[in-house]
Design an enzyme around this catalytic site. Structure first.
Site, mmCIF file in Angstrom:
data_model
loop_
_atom_site.group_PDB
_atom_site.id
_atom_site.type_symbol
_atom_site.label_atom_id
_atom_site.label_comp_id
_atom_site.label_asym_id
_atom_site.label_seq_id
_atom_site.Cartn_x
_atom_site.Cartn_y
_atom_site.Cartn_z
ATOM 1 N N ASP A 146 -3.177 7.283 -3.729
ATOM 2 C CA ASP A 146 -4.437 7.992 -3.943
ATOM 3 C C ASP A 146 -4.607 9.077 -2.890
ATOM 4 O O ASP A 146 -3.823 9.160 -1.948
ATOM 5 C CB ASP A 146 -5.609 6.995 -3.886
ATOM 6 C CG ASP A 146 -5.546 6.086 -2.674
ATOM 7 O OD1 ASP A 146 -4.424 5.760 -2.233
ATOM 8 O OD2 ASP A 146 -6.610 5.702 -2.153
ATOM 9 N N CYS A 164 -14.464 -20.400 23.588
ATOM 10 C CA CYS A 164 -13.880 -20.810 22.312
ATOM 11 C C CYS A 164 -13.044 -22.059 22.512
ATOM 12 O O CYS A 164 -12.281 -22.171 23.473
ATOM 13 C CB CYS A 164 -13.026 -19.688 21.726
ATOM 14 S SG CYS A 164 -12.469 -20.053 20.051
ATOM 15 N N CYS A 178 -11.332 -23.319 19.697
ATOM 16 C CA CYS A 178 -10.605 -23.424 18.432
ATOM 17 C C CYS A 178 -9.266 -24.120 18.694
ATOM 18 O O CYS A 178 -8.898 -24.371 19.836
ATOM 19 C CB CYS A 178 -10.405 -22.051 17.803
ATOM 20 S SG CYS A 178 -9.187 -21.026 18.632
ATOM 21 N N ASP A 225 0.863 -1.186 0.000
ATOM 22 C CA ASP A 225 0.000 0.000 0.000
ATOM 23 C C ASP A 225 0.895 1.231 0.000
ATOM 24 O O ASP A 225 2.049 1.199 0.424
ATOM 25 C CB ASP A 225 -0.957 -0.019 1.196
ATOM 26 C CG ASP A 225 -2.129 0.947 0.993
ATOM 27 O OD1 ASP A 225 -2.175 1.630 -0.057
ATOM 28 O OD2 ASP A 225 -2.993 1.019 1.891
ATOM 29 N N CYS A 236 -7.271 -22.256 21.275
ATOM 30 C CA CYS A 236 -7.839 -22.214 22.627
ATOM 31 C C CYS A 236 -7.913 -23.599 23.259
ATOM 32 O O CYS A 236 -7.936 -23.716 24.486
ATOM 33 C CB CYS A 236 -9.218 -21.570 22.602
ATOM 34 S SG CYS A 236 -9.164 -19.866 22.019
HETATM 35 N N1 GUN Z 1 -5.946 1.857 3.463
HETATM 36 C C1 GUN Z 1 -7.123 2.094 4.048
HETATM 37 N N2 GUN Z 1 -7.883 2.929 3.299
HETATM 38 C C2 GUN Z 1 -7.158 3.215 2.206
HETATM 39 C C3 GUN Z 1 -7.386 4.026 1.042
HETATM 40 O O1 GUN Z 1 -8.433 4.650 0.883
HETATM 41 N N3 GUN Z 1 -6.396 4.058 0.110
HETATM 42 C C4 GUN Z 1 -5.221 3.364 0.258
HETATM 43 N N4 GUN Z 1 -4.294 3.432 -0.699
HETATM 44 N N5 GUN Z 1 -4.987 2.605 1.344
HETATM 45 C C5 GUN Z 1 -5.934 2.539 2.290
HETATM 46 ZN ZN ZN Z 2 -10.218 -19.653 20.079
#
Ligand code: GUN
Ligand code: ZN
Length: 643
Positions: free
Chosen positions: A127, A275, A277, A92, A280
């Site tokens: 963005d 839980c 799982c 990201d 757990c």
């Molecule tokens: N992570 C959480 N929301 C967003 C977003 O709107 N754009 C980007 N690039 N990363 C994000």
């Molecule tokens: Zn659990």
């Protein structure tokens, strides 16, 4: 070639595969956020894969870039080297930090160059994060910037690119952004929704998805930024979200928050073993609560990740089973806000209808809202059309929906005038001859169990009808054959319209199941022309399709196969999207279609996987499975064991 392939689906939701340089991602998939600094990541990505079945992760290119020691490692050994993970890594860009801190010091070109340089499998455009409360002017201005950055990014990036969809709370901007992203992106990433998720503003999230959805290309996976609470997965998947990412498993862990598909539980409140799982079972949560801070955080993060991964598995299974609406409704009771989100979703049936399947194996009522699913909306629309075409007089009465009553109900009066009857169904009155159709036929709801007493012996139906002085009909004969004829005509009208139905229905006979009394096959002389399944739809055999082809005007009911694939289809191999020359837009996933060549010769009968508008846009994957074909026309005519 498109990197994304659709394999199975339930409406907008799909099981798919996204190919990346480090292997495929099977979607829907959760991409957990992996912190680029190993010291701050509670579960190393390799361990996520080995112990939790996580195959891909997302990490922040921005944090990596702005932290010199991390940046040095990433530039030298790549992002995979930094994370010590050789599976798919999405990066990201830093827009989220812009939301959290107001600004980022990296530019869009530098962000993308860096993601390229460190070998990201899916890079994300930097963005402009648009807050849900931004004005239209602010959102539009931000969107212009996001668009021009996205265009530049596409020009410079050869690898997979995630293009964000912004637009804030504005439907026009969301729609515009979705269409613009679709022209550029390999992954379409719906953004700007973290505040909605954090503040449980699910109706606004549903509105944003409803606005974006029609503009999103069906050929690319849809990513939802920040959706990491397992209680949201099913409802987001309904809208066709394929990729989920979030640090929720870790963020909640810091505060002692346990994630479950049914909601959040604080570990400090836990006194009971709620839980069992795999984690757990070895170490109960009540023991986890007493661990030292860092160990506790890690243990809760592991638990949260396991719950999230399991829920993705349930979503995937539900898509395969055709039960995703049921799962989403069940999950919606986790919190009234989710229920409100479901309510908002139901107000936007439009985006669902184009890919709403012809039928599903079952229809189970979960909530009162179940009766408003897109399947019901579509059925009602089709009923309205049928009512306009129904060649009968006004309905004269209603009867309970029981196959064993059918023979008791006269379909003509003594002067031979047809009598129209409606079945009483949970979805309202439905013409008796259509009452086996999905969703009303397979409908399993409260009435079925609450009103057992209403199941009367068939003779009581006759007694009741005798009490109607206005009904001048023979109540002593068995009317089953009359109903069979009418049902054949009605089912063919349902599929092909009244003119074609009248032409086809001549000298057809029906075969009913000996056990259930339901119509199972439609025959002429020795040949079965249609099978009637548990969804009540009449589906043609190869012989039946030949008759339909002759009766149905040139463009209808057909998928036209390109010459290159002609022989494959005629031999029963699946029809791939890239070999589709044209398709009747009235067809939909799950429909039976005539597969013809360019000179309208019948090659086979197909069961559609894709909607016609998707066939043109998907470069890859199966458009229709061939269920009967020219080289073995009788294959589908095996005797029905139930008859
Ligand atoms: N992570 C959480 N929301 C967003 C977003 O709107 N754009 C980007 N690039 N990363 C994000
Ligand atoms: Zn659990």
């Amino acid at each position: 070639m498109s990197p994304f392939e659709l394999l199975e689906r339930d409406g907008l939701a799909r099981i798919g595969r996204l190919d990346t340089p480090h292997g495929p991602i099977e979607t829907p998939a959760l991409l957990p956020v992996a912190h680029p600094d190993p010291a701050r990541q509670p579960i190393p990505p390799v361990e996520m894969r080995r112990r939790f079945g996580v195959h891909a992760v997302i990490t922040s290119a921005y944090i990596t870039w702005r932290t010199p020691p991390l940046r040095a490692v990433a530039e030298e050994r790549g992002i995979h080297g930094l994370l010590q993970f050789d599976g798919p890594v999405m990066t990201d860009s830093g827009a989220f930090q812009q939301h959290a801190y107001g600004a980022v010091e990296i530019g869009p070109e530098e962000s993308l160059r860096f993601q390229d340089r460190v070998g990201s499998d899916i890079a994300t455009v930097l963005d402009v994060f648009t807050e849900p409360d931004a004005t239209h002017e602010e959102a539009a201005e931000a969107l212009r910037e996001t668009r021009s950055r996205s265009e530049a990014a596409r020009r410079s990036r050869a690898g997979l690119l995630a293009v964000p969809v912004q637009g804030g709370a504005f439907e026009d901007l969301r729609a515009e952004s979705a269409a613009a992203a679709s022209a550029l992106g390999d992954v379409l990433a719906v953004g700007g929704v973290v505040p909605l998720l954090e503040q449980y503003r699910f109706p606004e999230l549903a509105r944003a998805l409803a606005a974006a959805r029609p503009g999103l290309s069906p050929a690319a996976p849809v990513h939802l930024f920040g959706a990491g609470h397992p209680m949201t997965f099913a409802s987001a998947a309904l809208w066709g979200v394929d990729l989920f990412d979030s640090s929720a498993y870790h963020k909640f862990a810091r505060r002692g928050g346990l994630l479950f598909p049914e909601g959040t539980v604080s570990i400090d409140d836990l006194r009971e073993p709620v839980c069992r799982c795999a984690l757990c079972a070895v170490r109960p949560l009540t023991d986890v609560a007493r661990l030292p801070e860092a160990d506790r955080e890690r243990a809760i993060a592991e638990h949260n990740l396991l719950m999230s991964v399991e829920e993705i598995g349930r979503v995937r299974q539900a898509i395969r089973d055709g039960t995703l609406w049921e799962l989403a409704e069940r999950r919606s009771v986790a919190h009234p806000a989710l229920r409100a989100g479901l309510e908002e979703t139901l107000r936007h049936p439009g985006p669902f209808l184009a890919t709403e399947p012809a039928s599903r194996p079952s229809f189970r009522e979960i909530l009162p809202e179940s009766r408003r699913r897109p399947a019901v909306v579509r059925f009602r629309n089709a009923l309205d059309r049928f009512a306009r075409e129904r060649p009968l007089s006004d309905t004269i009465g209603r009867v309970a929906l029981r196959p064993e009553y059918l023979g008791r109900i006269p379909c003509e009066d003594r002067s031979g005038r047809p009598l129209a009857w409606d079945a009483e169904t949970p979805l309202g009155p439905v013409p008796l001859e259509l009452s086996d159709l999905y969703p009303v036929g397979p409908f399993l709801g409260l009435e079925e169990f609450a009103h057992r007493a209403r199941h009367r012996p068939p003779s009581s139906v006759t007694d009741e009808l005798r009490g109607r002085p206005a009904l001048d009909a023979d109540l002593d004969r068995d009317w089953t054959d009359g109903w069979t004829r009418r049902q054949i005509l009605a089912l063919l009208t349902w599929e092909y319209g009244p003119d074609v139905a009248n032409e086809l229905a001549r000298d057809l006979v029906g075969v009913r199941s000996r056990t259930s009394g339901r119509l199972r096959r439609i025959r002429r002389q020795d040949a079965t022309l249609f099978h009637v399944g548990t969804d009540g739809l009449a589906r043609p055999t190869f012989r039946g399709a030949g008759d339909v082809r002759a009766a149905l005007s040139e463009d209808r009911g057909r998928v036209v196969v390109m010459d290159d694939a002609r022989e494959f289809v005629a031999q029963g191999r699946s029809l791939f999207a890239r070999f589709v020359a044209a398709a009747d837009p009235a067809l939909r996933p799950g429909s039976s279609a005539l597969l013809v060549d360019r000179s309208d010769e019948l090659l086979g009968v197909g069961r559609l996987v894709l909607a016609p508008h998707e066939m043109r846009r998907m470069g890859r994957g199966v458009a229709a499975r061939v269920v009967a074909h020219a080289r073995a026309p009788d294959a589908a005519e095996d005797a029905d064991p139930e008859e």
